[in-house]
Design a protein around this motif. Structure first.
Motif, mmCIF file in Angstrom:
data_model
loop_
_atom_site.group_PDB
_atom_site.id
_atom_site.type_symbol
_atom_site.label_atom_id
_atom_site.label_comp_id
_atom_site.label_asym_id
_atom_site.label_seq_id
_atom_site.Cartn_x
_atom_site.Cartn_y
_atom_site.Cartn_z
ATOM 1 N N ARG A 144 5.930 9.553 -3.738
ATOM 2 C CA ARG A 144 5.769 8.569 -4.816
ATOM 3 C C ARG A 144 5.160 9.207 -6.060
ATOM 4 N NH1 ARG A 144 3.067 3.403 -1.538
ATOM 5 N NH2 ARG A 144 4.803 3.116 -0.075
ATOM 6 N N ASP A 205 10.939 3.229 -0.659
ATOM 7 C CA ASP A 205 11.870 2.207 -0.179
ATOM 8 C C ASP A 205 11.384 0.844 -0.672
ATOM 9 O OD1 ASP A 205 9.702 2.327 1.785
ATOM 10 O OD2 ASP A 205 10.891 0.924 2.958
ATOM 11 N N SER A 207 10.515 -2.552 -0.024
ATOM 12 C CA SER A 207 10.179 -3.549 0.990
ATOM 13 C C SER A 207 9.501 -4.762 0.358
ATOM 14 C CB SER A 207 9.279 -2.940 2.067
ATOM 15 O OG SER A 207 8.152 -2.329 1.478
HETATM 16 MG MG LIG Z 1 7.735 1.897 2.427
#
Ligand SMILES: [Mg+2]
Length: 312
Positions: A144, A205, A207
């Motif tokens: 990240r 991702d 979520s």
């Molecule tokens: Mg995640």
């Protein structure tokens, strides 16, 4: 049925010994051998009935989703999936339910080479905790924290399908085709592996929704992101919903997309042309803080609250 017998009956078939699984389900611990030179990527997620899923969800879908949400975390790092540990809390032993749960888990596990190497069961409220381990090669991982101003921001797939399904279910309506986005999300493992191989180094991702998750990239990377609302990739169902209701919050803060959001320097954009899957450029990384959403006329949209896990 005793706990050990339950684990033997349903879960011992899911951990075939192999080069990296020396001993799977059945002893006090599993014995595992990571491939030489690989690093371990580890993640864990808990799904609780009524909080993360409707208690009457099809057990096949729940077995699938429990693994899929963890696989999605591995996908965002570019990791190769390997081992799972499963802790199941069940109100009662229902063999039909367990068979369905195992089938949903197993079908997805086999697709991505996941071996279940241990677990635990107990009696209580329905909840599932899964821990998943994958492998990454040193230096080949997506984080990240590596976005920089000038990077372009991309997402895979379409956004808001699961959130619209949830909204329809809550209203007592049949979401039809959209249901599978909510209950059977497809983790982007293959895409994550291809992105990391191609040299992409920043990914998360989705979520909790685009604004929250892209916000995590910004926070960890010390920069901001600008997203162009008209570029957001939407399915026809979600597009007509947004046109009718004006409810863009569903798309950018609805959650449960399990798509990948990644960034890369504009100069390396062409590497995506070699990859056999679609992704959409939705904006860019800029200096500053937070995520801003721009309308077509250039005006900023006020951002909706981030996703809160639903409570029935
Ligand atoms: Mg995640």
């Amino acid at each position: 049925m005793a706990e050990f017998a339950l684990i033997q009956r349903y879960f011992s078939g899911l951990s075939a010994p192999g080069q990296d699984v020396l001993l799977g389900v059945g002893d006090d611990c599993a014995l595992l051998q990571p491939p030489a030179g690989q690093q371990l990527a580890m993640t864990m997620d808990t799904l609780i009935a009524s909080r993360h899923f409707f208690p009457d969800i099809d057990p096949v879908s729940l077995g699938h989703k429990s693994l899929a949400v963890n696989l999605s975390d591995l996908a965002s790092m570019g990791a190769k999936p390997a081992w799972a540990l499963l802790s199941l809390s069940l109100p009662k032993i229902d063999h039909g339910w367990l068979q369905g749960f195992v089938r949903g888990f197993q079908t997805l596990a086999e697709r991505f080479g996941v071996r279940l190497v241990g677990g635990d069961t107990c009696q209580g409220e329905l909840s599932i905790t899964m821990q998943l381990t994958g492998f990454v090669e040193p230096g080949r991982k997506m984080l990240r924290s590596s976005a920089r101003p000038g990077d372009l921001v991309y997402v895979t797939g379409t956004l808001g399908d699961a959130a619209l399904a949830l909204q329809l279910l809550r209203a007592g309506k049949d979401p039809g085709e959209l249901r599978k986005h909510l209950e059977m999300p497809q983790p982007r493992i293959v895409e994550g592996r291809m992105l990391v191989e191609a040299g992409v180094r920043t990914c998360i991702d989705l979520s909790d929704g685009l604004v929250a998750d892209l916000g995590h990239i910004c926070e960890r990377s010390g920069c901001a992101a600008r997203v162009h609302a008209q570029r957001l990739p939407l399915s026809s169902r979600v597009r007509s919903h947004v046109q009718e209701s004006g409810d863009l919050a569903l798309v950018v803060a609805g959650g449960d997309d399990y798509e990948l959001c990644f960034t890369l320097p504009a100069s390396t954009q062409s590497l995506l042309e070699t990859l056999p899957f679609e992704s959409t450029c939705i904006g860019e990384i800029i200096p500053g803080k937070g995520v801003e959403l721009l309308q077509e006329d250039g005006n900023k949209l006020s951002l909706p609250q981030a996703w809160e896990h639903f409570v029935s």
